[in-house]
Scaffold this active site. Sequence first.
Site, short mmCIF file in Angstrom:
data_model
loop_
_atom_site.label_atom_id
_atom_site.label_comp_id
_atom_site.label_asym_id
_atom_site.label_seq_id
_atom_site.Cartn_x
_atom_site.Cartn_y
_atom_site.Cartn_z
N PHE A 1 -0.42 -20.52 44.61
CA PHE A 1 -0.60 -21.97 44.42
C PHE A 1 -1.13 -22.56 45.72
CE2 PHE A 1 0.61 -26.38 43.85
CZ PHE A 1 0.74 -26.59 42.49
N GLU B 1 -8.75 -15.08 41.29
CA GLU B 1 -7.81 -16.07 40.77
C GLU B 1 -6.35 -15.63 40.91
OE1 GLU B 1 -8.98 -17.86 37.06
OE2 GLU B 1 -11.10 -17.84 37.58
N TYR C 1 -22.74 -30.52 33.70
CA TYR C 1 -21.31 -30.87 33.70
C TYR C 1 -21.15 -31.91 32.61
CZ TYR C 1 -16.83 -32.37 35.86
OH TYR C 1 -15.51 -32.66 36.14
#
Lengths: 534, 534
Positions: free
Chosen positions: A131, A263, A454
């Site tokens: 995190f 990730e 986007y």
Amino acid sequence: MSASPSGPGTSRTRSWWGWGYTDAHPDDAECVALGALLPGTLARPLPVPRVADLKIGRPGVTLPAALAHLVTTDPDARAAHAMGKAYRDVIRALRGRPGRIPDLVARPTDDREVADLLDWAGGQGVAVIPFGGGSSVVGGVEYRGDTHRAVLSLDLTSTDQVLEVDTVSRSARIRAGALGPVLEAQLRPHGLTLRHFPQSFEFSTLGGWLATRAGGHYATGRTHIDDFVQSLRVVTPAGAGTSWRLPASGAGPSPDRLFLGSEGALGVITEAWMRLQERPRHKASASAAFADFGQALEAVRAIARSDLSPANCRLLDPGEALLSGASHHGSSVLVLGFESATAPVDGRLASALELARAHGGRGGRPAAAGDAPADTAVSAWRSAFLRMPYLRDGLARMGAVVETFETAATWDRVPALIDAVRTEVGSAAFKATGNPATVNCRLTHVYPDGAAPYFTVAVAGRPGDEVRIWDDIKAAASDVLHRHRATITHHHAVGRDHRPGYDLQRPDPFALALRAAKDALDPHRILNPGVLID
Amino acid sequence: MSASPSGPGTSRTRSWWGWGYTDAHPDDAECVALGALLPGTLARPLPVPRVADLKIGRPGVTLPAALAHLVTTDPDARAAHAMGKAYRDVIRALRGRPGRIPDLVARPTDDREVADLLDWAGGQGVAVIPFGGGSSVVGGVEYRGDTHRAVLSLDLTSTDQVLEVDTVSRSARIRAGALGPVLEAQLRPHGLTLRHFPQSFEFSTLGGWLATRAGGHYATGRTHIDDFVQSLRVVTPAGAGTSWRLPASGAGPSPDRLFLGSEGALGVITEAWMRLQERPRHKASASAAFADFGQALEAVRAIARSDLSPANCRLLDPGEALLSGASHHGSSVLVLGFESATAPVDGRLASALELARAHGGRGGRPAAAGDAPADTAVSAWRSAFLRMPYLRDGLARMGAVVETFETAATWDRVPALIDAVRTEVGSAAFKATGNPATVNCRLTHVYPDGAAPYFTVAVAGRPGDEVRIWDDIKAAASDVLHRHRATITHHHAVGRDHRPGYDLQRPDPFALALRAAKDALDPHRILNPGVLID
């Protein structure tokens, strides 16, 4: 209520459930005004959620004494580490149904402590969720599942120092937990900058950028954080390692590139040597308006193929231009910005505006050189850009469903892709809600061979049904991207929300290799379970 | 004797043992003249080796009828596929002791045939060595060992077509076996170019460039072939896959980056979508001379940190400048070149020359714009650059030992690194031979944060002992690079010759992941055994 560290020299309070600082959140009156933009939203905003109203149980596991000082079981901290900051996360908090609350939040201060925590978690079958700033908008930092005995959120923000600066090679060794402003403040005395400014800049960390292959400041050329990495240090359950600091290498497959974008599923990135820039001294910006979006796309393609390399080259469709205040005339608006540490950029701006005009662009008054853009459209867009996530949360409080997603495709596919998203995702949103939806588009990054559109989808939801509606919209969006062979993410990462699209996109041989790498590096399968690999 | 295909429209004969075309080899008289430059070399050149003098046995294996048409057992073809073109390879051929001659040379024409050959080889325990142009200078295309039943050289040069050109996205789908001139000839009618011009351009293939992370034309910015890849197709023993064609993506670790640099150990790259450029219409070049090499390094660092982006920015030390004819005055010479498809480059050249002069550079007369450089130093260097490998083979015939190696390091390490290589590798060469050695250096690629020095070591050998001497020199070079944390290779690849240095450089977690990937993709361990992974 301050769960994550704030920026340097600030005592502002981070929101546990919504974007950014609590004092920047829209108040009730602003929420109502936002709701008025979308037919069918609530009359009054949903109340701001409180940690005290959550049912937070006792942790399912305890640490040995030697590690106990590294963790907290404080409910505020645990709630603030339960999820990222996707709309899906915000609405779940607003509806009192947040994701799984982690049992523990650890704040290691060095690699040894990270390794010790991983060792302990491996032995205990405890899931570990790395995190950083917690700004994931793809479900990247929450636990979904039930195969682990407990969940530990591994908050790296105590490791936020710039450890070394090499002005000769213009690079610095930076610990992964440094938030954008924290690392920039430490680089400034050296006259250097990383110049990586994602929208989440204040609320995301270097480690998060690296683990998610974040896209940054530049609209052209090298924009992904990947390209600024000289060396990475990674701590995995199977051991730690540091790649050599190199300007370039051809020695086997790039070791760093396996961990960039991993990730948190292969290891914990704990520090990196990063390439820096001198602070730009020359700036110029301007905008051009286009009556026709297709022509605007052609203008952008021409600029992207030129040698001009604008730092900013963002094309807003009429809806985006309207919302950001860049245009009230139904035009598409191209926002151009140039920067250099060494030479004036007015000539490059003039050449880019010439290309814009050759494709039907109007206006294009260059702003005066300097930090503040004089062009009204440029200025309006910049303010709106940073405020946008706060407004999204305001809309969420009015019961709206808002989804933002981004992609990239080669130029030959871009126009049809954008059309298809508008039509198909708009109609999926209507189908899911019975309410008219808006679908806006901007190009955030452009390349000689393609562009990164986007999209923002907003529609009034049905009370209590927002998550399902959002899931439907996300599924429709993923389906369009897949059929148009547009990547499931250009710079938001895969997380848990993009897994189905990612699995379809990933070539089989690479999937085999990645699974094998996961088995080798994380044999107990504790690292960010469910991300990238099952 | 023509074992590999020649360039388009040429009937010139490729050498089976030495660099390039046989008609470009130095004749005996030129060899003698070359030998006179190095004290202690032979009086007469070693004879040109003949395949007929090699003991080439019968193949140790036969193919099933369905695949038999894909292979040849012709001795000329087998000899030409036994090794690459390192000095070590050339001298072994000259001494009549080439590397292991492959049993078979296969020339598949499509992916199905590649997969069938891999299937068969996996079942039989036959080693498969992917082979493009065969220009490896690091032992990348030969078999060393004895654990396989037979050796098959997989020559991809029958797959050399440009299959699709997308002018909108300026990219093309190209089969991996296309040699440089072959693919450029197919792109030219579209006004496009890959603009990847390594020294081996005529004799190396797209697939080889991709598998070895070749460095190309540009001296600054994006030089490695990696950056020009939109998508790869890879055939592995565990299945085939194609990555999506994308201008950029943030979806997990880059799938292509695992195969770029995998040197045939994980799979066979069979085609790629590549980013192209428009052909440059504006060119300008010039050179500047420096009395002091350290000052020249500072000039190059200043240019590399500027926005000027020269296409060529090669710094030659006095020995390199003398050998190439760029200077006869004991100066270091900086060769600068600028190119653009869109705008004149004279301004950028002038700015770069200004930076050179600010650091003590002299001369620097800009050449007239156009294809041919008017500057004598530039022109001399370009001719010498392409002729250099032929001259190396001429020196080899005179019993000289010649080693070229290249590396990259951050700027803070570059000056001490270059000094250490000169001193330590020079003295290792002297120690191994008793003869004085020359060690020359040039910078081939420069970055804002570092540079890629390229070294040439030449010394008279002891007859018959050249390979051991070369190995000693290579070991000394690898040791210096390792102690200075300079990469074992910037653009020549690892192959077998750089394995010890590569193993020391590779971070442990990546080594674990790579071994796991190899096990998953190549379970029978047939692909280029000994490369990257044991």
